[in-house]
Design an enzyme around this catalytic site. Structure first.
Site, PDB file in Angstrom:
ATOM      1  N   PRO A 149       0.773  -1.226   0.000  1.00  0.00           N
ATOM      2  CA  PRO A 149       0.000   0.000   0.000  1.00  0.00           C
ATOM      3  C   PRO A 149       0.810   1.286   0.000  1.00  0.00           C
ATOM      4  CG  PRO A 149      -0.506  -1.367   1.920  1.00  0.00           C
ATOM      5  CD  PRO A 149       0.691  -1.926   1.273  1.00  0.00           C
ATOM      6  N   GLU A 150       0.489   2.146  -0.932  1.00  0.00           N
ATOM      7  CA  GLU A 150       0.841   3.552  -0.852  1.00  0.00           C
ATOM      8  C   GLU A 150      -0.495   4.287  -0.814  1.00  0.00           C
ATOM      9  OE1 GLU A 150       4.073   4.958  -3.319  1.00  0.00           O
ATOM     10  OE2 GLU A 150       4.681   2.917  -3.787  1.00  0.00           O
ATOM     11  N   LYS A 159      -1.093   7.612   4.114  1.00  0.00           N
ATOM     12  CA  LYS A 159      -1.283   6.156   4.187  1.00  0.00           C
ATOM     13  C   LYS A 159      -1.982   5.745   5.468  1.00  0.00           C
ATOM     14  CE  LYS A 159       3.205   6.035   1.959  1.00  0.00           C
ATOM     15  NZ  LYS A 159       4.634   5.720   2.178  1.00  0.00           N
ATOM     16  N   ARG A 164      16.183   3.540   0.135  1.00  0.00           N
ATOM     17  CA  ARG A 164      15.272   2.811  -0.733  1.00  0.00           C
ATOM     18  C   ARG A 164      15.832   2.715  -2.135  1.00  0.00           C
ATOM     19  NH1 ARG A 164      10.385   2.840   1.661  1.00  0.00           N
ATOM     20  NH2 ARG A 164      10.175   0.887   0.555  1.00  0.00           N
TER      21      ARG A 164
END
Length: 267
Positions: free
Chosen positions: A2-3, A59, A257
């Site tokens: 999920p974003e 989020k 990331r």
DNA sequence: CCGGATGTTCACCT
DNA sequence: GAGGTGAACATCCG
């Protein structure tokens, strides 16, 4: 998974339980309760109440019940929200990709939290890696403005004079809420901006272009079905090239990331 | 077998 | 204070 886009789908599903009364709070994994909180606290705060509103910021998904208590749901990377309509019989609604899961498809060991309603329906959180969590009265004030309706002015003040890498600043949920790794790479690629340049070095025209790219990217990828449907997505592997110009893509680690970007086009 | 993966928080450096 | 790094979480996939 999920974003912002996926959590927005979860918001739409959770909105279906507005007005329903909570009969039981299921907390098979106490570790999943943040705050800290324990199962008794959750049951006490939520039991017997009904859901009056469901909203999302970034989020973070929030369910407000009629006692003024807010239940915050965070999904981490592997969390999902499922709505079982009616006592476990029939299909389970999962908004992401419009998929329908058979009830047996979710491993019970990965069930972390559920609200059972008086009408027999259940709102269930499944999360294999336990990277998400459930929290009473989450600090939504710590989150920046939601990326889905971020104005040029909002972005400008969010970036401020930060000297952090642009990608790191965009992924900082206190500055802008909702952008994750895939969305951010796609946004920066579309805006032709380098993920590693200091955020403060963006000219005013760059900032307004970036604000537009954020809105457009979220719109387009939402319509396609998720954060993983970007034009850059197929190129997120070693040795790939830019889908636009064909130059080799670069892979860096930014903000911890994996980051794919086109050195030829993004500056 | 090994490395990496859509997130967040925290401790610990510089 | 700001920013960076690595660890932790537990599983799946190539």
């Amino acid at each position: 998974m999920p974003e912002l886009i996926e959590v927005e789908g979860y918001r739409a599903v959770a909105a279906r339980v507005r007005g329903r009364t909570i009969a039981r709070v299921e907390t098979p994994d106490a570790w999943y309760l943040k705050g800290p909180a324990d199962p008794a606290v959750l049951a006490d705060a939520l039991g017997g109440t009904s859901v009056v509103s469901v909203r999302r910021q970034g989020k973070l998904l929030m369910l407000e019940v009629d006692r003024g208590v807010v239940l915050g749901l965070r999904f981490g990377m592997t969390g999902r929200l499922l709505l079982h309509e009616g006592g476990g019989e029939g299909a389970v609604v999962d908004p992401v990709g419009g998929l329908l899961y058979a009830p047996g498809e979710v491993r019970s060991a990965h069930l972390r939290f559920a609200l059972a309603f008086h009408d027999g329906s259940r709102l269930v959180m499944v999360d294999p890696r336990r990277l998400g969590g459930v929290e009473l009265d989450p600090r939504a004030g710590d989150l920046g403005p939601d990326a889905a309706d971020l104005s040029a002015e909002g972005l400008d003040s969010a970036l401020g004079r930060s000297r952090a890498a642009l990608k790191s600043a965009l992924m900082d949920q206190r500055r802008v809420a909702g952008l994750g790794n895939l969305l951010t790479d796609e946004v920066l690629w579309r805006a032709r901006l380098s993920p590693v340049r200091p955020a403060a070095t963006l000219a005013p025209t760059d900032r307004s272009g970036l604000a537009g790219a954020i809105r457009t990217t979220i719109e387009v990828l939402s319509a396609r079905g998720g954060s993983h449907t970007g034009d850059l997505q197929p190129a997120r592997r070693p040795g790939s090239s830019c889908p636009r110009c064909g130059e080799p893509l670069r892979r860096d680690r930014v903000g911890g990331r994996s980051t794919y970007w086109c050195v030829a086009e993004q500056s």
